[in-house]
Design a protein around this motif. Structure first.
Motif, PDB file in Angstrom:
ATOM      1  N   LYS A 438      29.941  70.220  11.290  1.00 54.41           N
ATOM      2  CA  LYS A 438      29.147  69.012  11.009  1.00 54.41           C
ATOM      3  C   LYS A 438      29.145  68.665   9.517  1.00 54.41           C
ATOM      4  O   LYS A 438      28.494  67.704   9.111  1.00 54.41           O
ATOM      5  CB  LYS A 438      27.705  69.217  11.483  1.00 54.41           C
ATOM      6  CG  LYS A 438      27.571  69.395  12.994  1.00 54.41           C
ATOM      7  CD  LYS A 438      28.003  68.147  13.753  1.00 54.41           C
ATOM      8  CE  LYS A 438      27.032  67.016  13.560  1.00 54.41           C
ATOM      9  NZ  LYS A 438      27.402  65.805  14.330  1.00 54.41           N
ATOM     10  N   GLY A 439      29.822  69.449   8.685  1.00 53.61           N
ATOM     11  CA  GLY A 439      29.942  69.084   7.274  1.00 53.61           C
ATOM     12  C   GLY A 439      29.325  70.045   6.286  1.00 53.61           C
ATOM     13  O   GLY A 439      29.521  69.897   5.066  1.00 53.61           O
ATOM     14  N   LEU A 440      28.542  71.028   6.736  1.00 56.06           N
ATOM     15  CA  LEU A 440      28.005  72.029   5.806  1.00 56.06           C
ATOM     16  C   LEU A 440      29.121  72.983   5.401  1.00 56.06           C
ATOM     17  O   LEU A 440      30.195  72.993   5.991  1.00 56.06           O
ATOM     18  CB  LEU A 440      26.844  72.785   6.442  1.00 56.06           C
ATOM     19  CG  LEU A 440      25.646  71.953   6.941  1.00 56.06           C
ATOM     20  CD1 LEU A 440      24.523  72.864   7.398  1.00 56.06           C
ATOM     21  CD2 LEU A 440      25.157  70.986   5.871  1.00 56.06           C
ATOM     22  N   SER A 441      28.851  73.826   4.424  1.00 58.51           N
ATOM     23  CA  SER A 441      29.873  74.760   3.933  1.00 58.51           C
ATOM     24  C   SER A 441      29.200  76.040   3.457  1.00 58.51           C
ATOM     25  O   SER A 441      27.972  76.102   3.334  1.00 58.51           O
ATOM     26  CB  SER A 441      30.646  74.118   2.775  1.00 58.51           C
ATOM     27  OG  SER A 441      29.837  74.087   1.601  1.00 58.51           O
ATOM     28  N   PRO A 442      29.965  77.086   3.175  1.00 55.82           N
ATOM     29  CA  PRO A 442      29.372  78.328   2.670  1.00 55.82           C
ATOM     30  C   PRO A 442      28.606  78.123   1.357  1.00 55.82           C
ATOM     31  O   PRO A 442      27.737  78.938   1.020  1.00 55.82           O
ATOM     32  CB  PRO A 442      30.589  79.237   2.460  1.00 55.82           C
ATOM     33  CG  PRO A 442      31.595  78.739   3.444  1.00 55.82           C
ATOM     34  CD  PRO A 442      31.409  77.266   3.459  1.00 55.82           C
ATOM     35  N   GLU A 443      28.891  77.052   0.643  1.00 50.83           N
ATOM     36  CA  GLU A 443      28.222  76.815  -0.643  1.00 50.83           C
ATOM     37  C   GLU A 443      26.968  75.946  -0.505  1.00 50.83           C
ATOM     38  O   GLU A 443      26.235  75.762  -1.493  1.00 50.83           O
ATOM     39  CB  GLU A 443      29.191  76.145  -1.621  1.00 50.83           C
ATOM     40  CG  GLU A 443      30.323  77.051  -2.108  1.00 50.83           C
ATOM     41  CD  GLU A 443      31.354  77.325  -1.034  1.00 50.83           C
ATOM     42  OE1 GLU A 443      31.685  76.382  -0.255  1.00 50.83           O
ATOM     43  OE2 GLU A 443      31.812  78.485  -0.932  1.00 50.83           O
ATOM     44  N   THR A 444      26.719  75.417   0.666  1.00 48.82           N
ATOM     45  CA  THR A 444      25.527  74.583   0.870  1.00 48.82           C
ATOM     46  C   THR A 444      24.264  75.402   0.596  1.00 48.82           C
ATOM     47  O   THR A 444      24.119  76.526   1.074  1.00 48.82           O
ATOM     48  CB  THR A 444      25.487  74.040   2.314  1.00 48.82           C
ATOM     49  OG1 THR A 444      26.661  73.254   2.539  1.00 48.82           O
ATOM     50  CG2 THR A 444      24.249  73.189   2.545  1.00 48.82           C
ATOM     51  N   ILE A 445      23.334  74.813  -0.175  1.00 46.96           N
ATOM     52  CA  ILE A 445      22.103  75.520  -0.533  1.00 46.96           C
ATOM     53  C   ILE A 445      21.016  75.255   0.509  1.00 46.96           C
ATOM     54  O   ILE A 445      20.763  74.111   0.900  1.00 46.96           O
ATOM     55  CB  ILE A 445      21.595  75.077  -1.921  1.00 46.96           C
ATOM     56  CG1 ILE A 445      22.663  75.377  -2.989  1.00 46.96           C
ATOM     57  CG2 ILE A 445      20.280  75.768  -2.274  1.00 46.96           C
ATOM     58  CD1 ILE A 445      22.985  76.850  -3.145  1.00 46.96           C
ATOM     59  N   LEU A 446      20.386  76.332   0.969  1.00 46.46           N
ATOM     60  CA  LEU A 446      19.243  76.249   1.879  1.00 46.46           C
ATOM     61  C   LEU A 446      18.056  76.951   1.227  1.00 46.46           C
ATOM     62  O   LEU A 446      18.228  77.970   0.548  1.00 46.46           O
ATOM     63  CB  LEU A 446      19.575  76.916   3.220  1.00 46.46           C
ATOM     64  CG  LEU A 446      20.707  76.292   4.037  1.00 46.46           C
ATOM     65  CD1 LEU A 446      21.008  77.149   5.260  1.00 46.46           C
ATOM     66  CD2 LEU A 446      20.365  74.873   4.473  1.00 46.46           C
ATOM     67  N   PHE A 447      16.865  76.401   1.443  1.00 44.55           N
ATOM     68  CA  PHE A 447      15.660  77.002   0.857  1.00 44.55           C
ATOM     69  C   PHE A 447      15.033  77.977   1.848  1.00 44.55           C
ATOM     70  O   PHE A 447      14.586  77.585   2.925  1.00 44.55           O
ATOM     71  CB  PHE A 447      14.671  75.909   0.472  1.00 44.55           C
ATOM     72  CG  PHE A 447      15.040  75.197  -0.791  1.00 44.55           C
ATOM     73  CD1 PHE A 447      14.462  75.562  -1.997  1.00 44.55           C
ATOM     74  CD2 PHE A 447      15.995  74.186  -0.784  1.00 44.55           C
ATOM     75  CE1 PHE A 447      14.822  74.918  -3.169  1.00 44.55           C
ATOM     76  CE2 PHE A 447      16.350  73.543  -1.950  1.00 44.55           C
ATOM     77  CZ  PHE A 447      15.765  73.906  -3.148  1.00 44.55           C
ATOM     78  N   ASP A 448      15.025  79.233   1.448  1.00 45.90           N
ATOM     79  CA  ASP A 448      14.408  80.272   2.277  1.00 45.90           C
ATOM     80  C   ASP A 448      12.923  80.348   1.950  1.00 45.90           C
ATOM     81  O   ASP A 448      12.473  81.232   1.212  1.00 45.90           O
ATOM     82  CB  ASP A 448      15.104  81.615   2.020  1.00 45.90           C
ATOM     83  CG  ASP A 448      14.487  82.731   2.857  1.00 45.90           C
ATOM     84  OD1 ASP A 448      13.954  82.421   3.942  1.00 45.90           O
ATOM     85  OD2 ASP A 448      14.525  83.895   2.421  1.00 45.90           O
ATOM     86  N   VAL A 449      12.178  79.379   2.470  1.00 46.68           N
ATOM     87  CA  VAL A 449      10.725  79.358   2.320  1.00 46.68           C
ATOM     88  C   VAL A 449      10.124  79.063   3.693  1.00 46.68           C
ATOM     89  O   VAL A 449      10.729  78.361   4.518  1.00 46.68           O
ATOM     90  CB  VAL A 449      10.271  78.285   1.311  1.00 46.68           C
ATOM     91  CG1 VAL A 449      10.753  78.627  -0.084  1.00 46.68           C
ATOM     92  CG2 VAL A 449      10.774  76.914   1.721  1.00 46.68           C
ATOM     93  N   VAL A 450       8.960  79.614   3.961  1.00 41.94           N
ATOM     94  CA  VAL A 450       8.321  79.446   5.270  1.00 41.94           C
ATOM     95  C   VAL A 450       8.145  77.959   5.572  1.00 41.94           C
ATOM     96  O   VAL A 450       7.616  77.199   4.755  1.00 41.94           O
ATOM     97  CB  VAL A 450       6.961  80.170   5.316  1.00 41.94           C
ATOM     98  CG1 VAL A 450       6.251  79.886   6.630  1.00 41.94           C
ATOM     99  CG2 VAL A 450       7.171  81.674   5.130  1.00 41.94           C
ATOM    100  N   THR A 451       8.609  77.551   6.741  1.00 45.86           N
ATOM    101  CA  THR A 451       8.594  76.143   7.144  1.00 45.86           C
ATOM    102  C   THR A 451       8.145  76.027   8.592  1.00 45.86           C
ATOM    103  O   THR A 451       8.532  76.842   9.428  1.00 45.86           O
ATOM    104  CB  THR A 451      10.000  75.526   6.997  1.00 45.86           C
ATOM    105  OG1 THR A 451      10.479  75.769   5.676  1.00 45.86           O
ATOM    106  CG2 THR A 451       9.973  74.028   7.277  1.00 45.86           C
TER     107      THR A 451
END
Length: 603
Positions: A438-451
């Protein structure tokens, strides 16, 4: 005789009556015709001919030239069919076996299953079949009625075949009307098992029906039932009710109770699949319940007796310890039975070269045993399963379905590799692969915070990491390598559950069809999968996106050494289930030791 004094003189005028026109009448008609031609105002009325063959129009010619030959041809075809049918009927009728021939039908060459080298015998189906003849009066009544209820409830009413049942089968096969069902009576099964090949052709079916009809004329109903109970196959070398009772319960047929009798009746539908020694015990007991309910419905037992039988805990006699890789072998037998039929597998003398590597199988069994002992001591886990496949060809090299096949305490006979189980975090790579599509990549940043996520299925869903910590912004390479839960849920949220399920099906998962059950927790193992499917899917990563069908059989030979089938790697080139570049990205992350070090340490 004339009446006296009565004088009658017949004029006999009919002798003088002329049956053709007089000369004057002919001349008169000629004149009228001539006059009408010249004047044009007088027309001679010529009566129309009537009658079928009297018409002179085109339809008469058509009917004479086409219809009459067609009628003759149809009559000829009808007579021909009648003659051929009569000859076939009388020919097949001459093949009705004797009681001794029925008994001899249980003889046959045994099937042997080997490892991939063809040297190690994994399973030899040979053995001493109990040939003790059991008279019908020594078989408990409820055992007889259990079989009749589920196999042929019209047994005492038909003449060898059940015509209404055949009509229903035909309607389903030809038009899809009604449920799928069998149409063979007990008499037909007796004939089929004793005389005929397992092939499914109309010719064989006609032969089966004719001989069944003649068997009904030759033997009484009770004699047929007695023959059936003494020769019907119950799987492996168990032919007849006595052999089955000894093989599965270690007792004589006369000692069987209602629950045991219903189990044996339930097996007859597919003896390999429903074997008490196999991996489908739940399905076997479901069918046993069906048998008992049928007996209640037909009035052969009361509801109370049926309920007691359903609740009875049964103990089955164990398989001999000589069998190697039992979970694998018994599943292989199922595959063979589906392809060649139960009869061919049990007494067709097949030689089967399997895909199993016996050396690897022994290593797998030992590794699993040690792993279970460790997990049992540390976590109270009592069971495990293992499967190993060659990712390049799809060949199954080792399969251990439980800690110990012969351990009944932990349902050892159940093949856990074939049962749906939650995969936990091991499903995350599939989700991340879908996200890359879908367009993401290994370098895409994700925020590991409780959601908190609001979903239709889970409601408010708030995932946490296994260490209950947050790690802030991280690239996907690290979130996957560290197996973090919060970023994984965010990834499936961004990708879409449907897109993940689409990819999972392409990769070979077979247990995710009911999509309404799955939400965001799918990424954390919320969807049950089979271990065998899981291994096949991960082989897609190993083969840069190519999926191979699993192979269990390398070669099958018949009793004469003729090759019936043979597997060659080039015949299973695979098909693309995932883009090669996406597969390579997943492989890169999963093999990146430094990317996971912040969670699991180095090495």
């Amino acid at each position: 005789m004339p009446i006296p004094a009565l004088k009658v003189k017949s004029p006999q005028s009919w002798k003088n009556k002329r049956s053709y026109p007089s000369d004057k009448l002919i001349e008169k008609r000629r004149a009228a015709f001539s006059f009408g031609r010249n004047r044009g105002d007088v027309k001679l009325k010529v009566p129309k001919r009537s009658g079928y063959f009297g018409r002179s129009d085109g339809s008469s010619v058509l009917k004479q030239k086409i219809l009459k030959p067609l009628l003759k041809l149809a009559m000829f075809v009808f007579i021909f069919i009648v003659i051929i049918s009569s000859l076939v009927f009388f020919y097949y009728s001459s093949q009705v076996p004797t009681r001794e021939e029925f008994l001899a039908s249980t003889e046959g060459s045994t099937t042997k299953i080997y490892d991939r080298t063809g040297k190690v015998v994994l399973y030899d189906l040979s053995g001493d079949t109990n040939k003790t003849w059991v008279p019908l009066d020594q078989i408990p009544e409820y055992v007889k009625w259990a079989v009749i209820s589920v196999e042929d409830d019209q047994f005492y009413a038909h003449r060898g075949f059940d015509f209404p049942a055949l009509v229903k089968v035909g309607l389903h096969e030809l038009f899809g009307i009604g449920p799928r069902r069998g149409g063979s009576t007990i008499t037909q099964q007796l004939v089929k098992n004793a005389l005929l090949s397992p092939e499914k052709t109309y010719r064989r079916k006609i032969k089966e029906m004719v001989i069944a009809y003649q068997v009904e004329k030759k033997f009484s109903k009770d004699e047929i039932l007695e023959l059936y109970f003494n020769v019907v196959p119950y799987g492996s070398t168990a032919y007849g009710i006595e052999a089955a009772a000894q093989a599965y319960f270690g007792k004589s047929a006369s000692q069987l109770d209602l629950a045991e009798g219903a189990i044996l009746a339930a097996m007859l539908k597919a003896t390999t699949y429903y074997s008490p020694h196999g991996s489908h015990l739940d399905e076997l007991f479901d069918r046993q319940h069906f048998v008992l309910n049928q007996m209640v419905k037909l009035g052969y037992v009361n509801e109370q007796a049926a309920e007691v039988a359903m609740e009875r805990q049964l103990e089955f006699k164990k398989l001999p310890q000589s069998i190697k890789a039992p979970h694998y072998v018994l599943y292989l037998k199922e595959l063979l039975a589906e392809k060649y039929g139960e009869e061919m597998v049990e007494k067709g003398g097949l030689k089967v070269i399997s895909s199993l590597d016996w050396d690897k199988q022994q290593i797998a069994e030992e590794a699993l045993k040690k792993g279970v002992e460790k997990n049992e001591a540390n976590y109270g886990a009592h069971n495990a399963a293992l499967v190993s496949i060659d990712a390049r060809t799809g060949e199954v090299l080792a399969m251990v379905g439980s800690r110990d096949y012969f351990n009944q305490e932990y349902d050892g006979a159940v093949n856990v590799t074939m049962r749906p189980r939650q995969p936990g975090s091991s499903f995350k790579p599939v989700v991340y692969a879908a996200s890359f599509l879908k367009g993401l990549s290994p370098e895409t940043i994700l925020f590991d915070v409780v959601t908190k996520f609001k979903t239709d299925i889970e409601g408010e869903y708030e995932p946490h990491n296994y260490d209950d910590k947050e790690h802030g912004p991280l690239p996907i390479r690290k979130t996957l390598a560290g197996s973090l839960n919060i970023p994984a849920v965010k990834t499936i949220y961004l990708t879409g559950v449907e897109n993940v399920l689409n990819l999972a099906e392409k990769m070979g998962y077979t247990t995710l069809a009911d999509r309404s059950r799955f939400g965001l927790s799918l990424v954390l193992g919320g969807g049950e999968v089979k271990l065998i499917d899981h291994a096949k899917a991960f082989a897609v990563f190993a083969q840069n996106g190519q999926r191979h069908n699993l192979q269990y059989i390398l070669q099958v030979l018949d009793k004469d050494g003729k090759v019936l089938e043979e597997f060659k790697a080039e015949d299973n080139p695979g098909e693309e289930a995932l883009e090669p570049q996406v597969a390579k990205k997943i492989n890169s992350i999963l093999s990146d030791d430094s990317a996971r070090a912040y969670i699991f340490g180095v090495g």
